[in-house]
Design an enzyme around this catalytic site. Structure first.
Site, PDB file in Angstrom:
ATOM      1  N   LYS A  76      32.037 -12.309 -39.370  1.00 49.93           N
ATOM      2  CA  LYS A  76      31.121 -11.356 -38.726  1.00 49.93           C
ATOM      3  C   LYS A  76      31.439  -9.920 -39.366  1.00 49.93           C
ATOM      4  O   LYS A  76      32.033  -9.869 -39.656  1.00 49.93           O
ATOM      5  CB  LYS A  76      31.914 -11.868 -37.587  1.00 49.93           C
ATOM      6  CG  LYS A  76      30.984 -11.091 -36.372  1.00 49.93           C
ATOM      7  CD  LYS A  76      31.740 -10.867 -34.665  1.00 49.93           C
ATOM      8  CE  LYS A  76      30.672 -10.270 -34.119  1.00 49.93           C
ATOM      9  NZ  LYS A  76      31.033 -10.432 -32.672  1.00 49.93           N
ATOM     10  N   SER A 151      27.087 -12.053 -29.517  1.00 48.60           N
ATOM     11  CA  SER A 151      26.776 -11.030 -30.071  1.00 48.60           C
ATOM     12  C   SER A 151      27.012 -12.076 -31.775  1.00 48.60           C
ATOM     13  O   SER A 151      26.376 -11.084 -32.808  1.00 48.60           O
ATOM     14  CB  SER A 151      28.124  -9.943 -30.151  1.00 48.60           C
ATOM     15  OG  SER A 151      28.681  -9.995 -30.266  1.00 48.60           O
ATOM     16  N   SER A 175      30.718 -13.567 -26.742  1.00 46.62           N
ATOM     17  CA  SER A 175      30.310 -13.453 -27.839  1.00 46.62           C
ATOM     18  C   SER A 175      30.197 -14.566 -28.954  1.00 46.62           C
ATOM     19  O   SER A 175      30.240 -14.760 -29.827  1.00 46.62           O
ATOM     20  CB  SER A 175      30.841 -11.776 -28.846  1.00 46.62           C
ATOM     21  OG  SER A 175      29.790 -11.008 -27.917  1.00 46.62           O
TER      22      SER A 175
HETATM   23  N1  GLN Z   1      26.693  -9.820 -23.981  1.00 40.63           N
HETATM   24  C1  GLN Z   1      28.150  -8.866 -23.629  1.00 40.63           C
HETATM   25  C2  GLN Z   1      28.158  -7.979 -24.194  1.00 40.63           C
HETATM   26  O1  GLN Z   1      27.722  -7.428 -24.434  1.00 40.63           O
HETATM   27  C3  GLN Z   1      29.803  -9.743 -24.762  1.00 40.63           C
HETATM   28  C4  GLN Z   1      29.820  -9.473 -26.014  1.00 40.63           C
HETATM   29  C5  GLN Z   1      30.823  -9.983 -26.479  1.00 40.63           C
HETATM   30  O2  GLN Z   1      31.573 -10.287 -26.601  1.00 40.63           O
HETATM   31  N2  GLN Z   1      30.753  -8.789 -27.896  1.00 40.63           N
HETATM   32  O3  GLN Z   1      28.707  -7.373 -23.706  1.00 40.63           O
END
Ligand code: GLN
Length: 489
Positions: A76, A151, A175
């Site tokens: 990532k 994400s 994410s």
């Molecule tokens: N969707 C969640 C957020 O926007 C989790 C993001 C993540 O786990 N990095 O904060």
């Protein structure tokens, strides 16, 4: 029909048997990435990958290589990679090249795994659909109209599209698990502190944790073994020995107590997903597990608690991006104030700005007690719920996401997006390990089941997921957008 994408395990065995070289595997993977149309990668390092594969092959020929040497994977774009751009999905870091490798990158390279490049992601890991990326949305290999989740959307799509057998992701509120569910792959968020966060760009430091994404639980076990372990450079990394996560995979689930949190099966759950979960629960019963209902009474506090704590930590973490030391700098600033304002104004996208503003507000004098302190108290209640549940059961099972992938552009209201993580966030707040495992298709789009374990019970989670994958084939289904994979391997 295209061959089934090969797993990491299959590639490992092929290389060990001398059926192919690491360089061949890496070259084929690079060709697939080249032909792919899902926008899963931000940066591809073809030259570096080929050189690393050749080096791994040479080590193997000399009898010095570990079992994963020469196998392709991708990181990532939140992990710093020495000499290779690390953008974190943001214009702010579009020209940032880190001078060092993150611990995860260093460890996996040390195991001989070959990094092919950096996968697309929501900007600074804030999002559930990959739509906040400066590099454009990622398309879901199951349906190009659908989001891959976020994400870690690029990491999930890269595996689902058969480009690479495994990727890294990070999970602050879901994410790893939510995109794994939406793309039909397997993903594991380890216990907080299990994997070093050093060199992983910080979003919300008390929640962030890195983990593997792959087709199978077994491959996640292989990757986690290469990622995990104490790191003195991360003060929150824990001094806990790393077991061989593949050892004992396949143990019987006879007598394993699995709890179904009743709050996770309420009215917010899509009907098709609920049906897929019912079938999965029957499979676990058939495997000998004892299924019982449990309660997590403060479950509904998870999203509001997270959306105070995560923005608060992010507003502090992201204050380092000021146009002075690194990252985007505006043209011809008039003075320092102008430099800060325009560099940040131009470098960050809307969702990041929203979080920074919410977080700064929640931390400001006069509001701190009402928001941040209260959120910390709610966080404790959420953790206590889990501790009480683990007195009664060994693992928890529920949905990963409220439904299958939605369409690109469909969710415009931030709160509806935030609700995508309604079942995943609590494990981050409590620091518990959790997985998403492919468990069905609803109208051609994958859904995942989530397993949550007690601290450091990654072996228990992986084993339950592996046993389930021995009796089901959802994880073997091939996305229509997957590139042919496997010739020569
Ligand atoms: N969707 C969640 C957020 O926007 C989790 C993001 C993540 O786990 N990095 O904060």
């Amino acid at each position: 029909m295209a061959d089934k994408p090969k797993t990491l395990r299959a590639m490992r065995d092929a290389v060990a048997a001398g059926d192919c070289s690491g360089e061949e595997l890496v070259t084929e993977a690079l060709e697939r990435i080249d032909a792919d149309t899902h926008n899963a990668f931000i940066t591809v390092d073809a030259e570096g990958a080929r050189a690393a594969a050749r080096a791994a092959d040479a080590e193997r020929a000399a009898g010095r290589a570990g079992p994963l040497a020469g196998l392709p994977m991708a990181h990532k774009d939140i992990f710093c990679t020495d000499g290779l751009k690390t953008s974190c999905g943001s214009r702010m870091l579009d020209s940032f090249v880190a001078p060092y490798d993150a611990t995860v990158v260093e460890r996996m390279a040390g195991a001989g795994l070959v990094n092919l490049g950096k996968t697309n992601m929501d900007e600074f890991a804030m999002g559930s659909s990959n739509e906040t990326s400066y590099y454009g949305p990622v398309r879901n290999p199951w349906d190009p109209q659908a989001v891959p989740g976020g994400s870690s959307g690029g990491s999930a799509a890269a595996v689902a599209a058969g480009l690479v057998p495994g990727t890294t992701g990070t999970d602050t509120g879901g994410s790893i698990r939510q995109p794994a569910a939406l793309c039909g792959v397997t993903g594991l968020k380890p216990t907080y502190g299990r994997v070093s966060r050093w060199g992983m760009i910080a979003f919300a430091s008390s929640l962030d944790q890195a983990g593997p994404m792959a087709r199978t639980a077994e491959d996640c076990a292989l990757l986690l073994g290469a990622m995990a372990g104490f790191d003195e450079r991360d003060s929150t990394s824990l001094q806990e020995p790393v077991p061989d996560y593949t050892e004992g995979l396949g143990r019987s689930l006879e007598g394993l107590r699995i709890g179904l949190p009743k709050e996770y099966f309420g009215s917010g759950l899509d009907a098709g997903t609920a049906r897929a979960l019912e079938a999965a629960i029957e499979e676990f019963r058939g495997l000998g597990a004892e299924i019982r209902e449990v309660s997590l009474p403060h479950a509904e506090l998870a999203v509001p608690t997270y959306y105070v704590i995560a923005p608060a930590e992010c507003s502090s973490n992201l204050s380092r991006f000021d146009g002075v030391r690194y990252g985007h700098r505006c043209q011809d600033p008039e003075d320092l104030e102008d430099l800060y304002k325009r560099s940040r104004g131009e470098g960050f996208g809307d969702e990041v700005k929203r979080r920074v503003m919410v977080g700064t507000y929640a931390l400001s004098a006069g509001y701190f007690d009402a928001y941040y302190l209260k959120a910390q108290r709610m966080r404790r209640l959420i953790k206590n719920d889990f501790m009480a549940a683990f007195e009664e059961v060994d693992l928890l099972l529920g949905p990963t996401a409220p439904g299958p992938a939605f369409n690109i552009g469909e969710k415009t209201d931030p709160v509806s997006m935030y609700l995508s993580d309604i079942y995943t966030i609590a494990a981050n707040l409590a620091g518990l390990p959790a997985m998403s495992v492919p468990a069905g298709l609803v109208d051609g789009r994958p859904v995942g089941l989530q397993l949550i374990g007690n601290y450091f019970d990654e072996p228990g989670l992986l084993n339950a997921a592996h046993r389930y994958q021995q009796v089901t084939d959802w994880h073997q289904r091939v996305a229509p957008g997957a590139t042919a994979n496997g010739e020569g391997a």
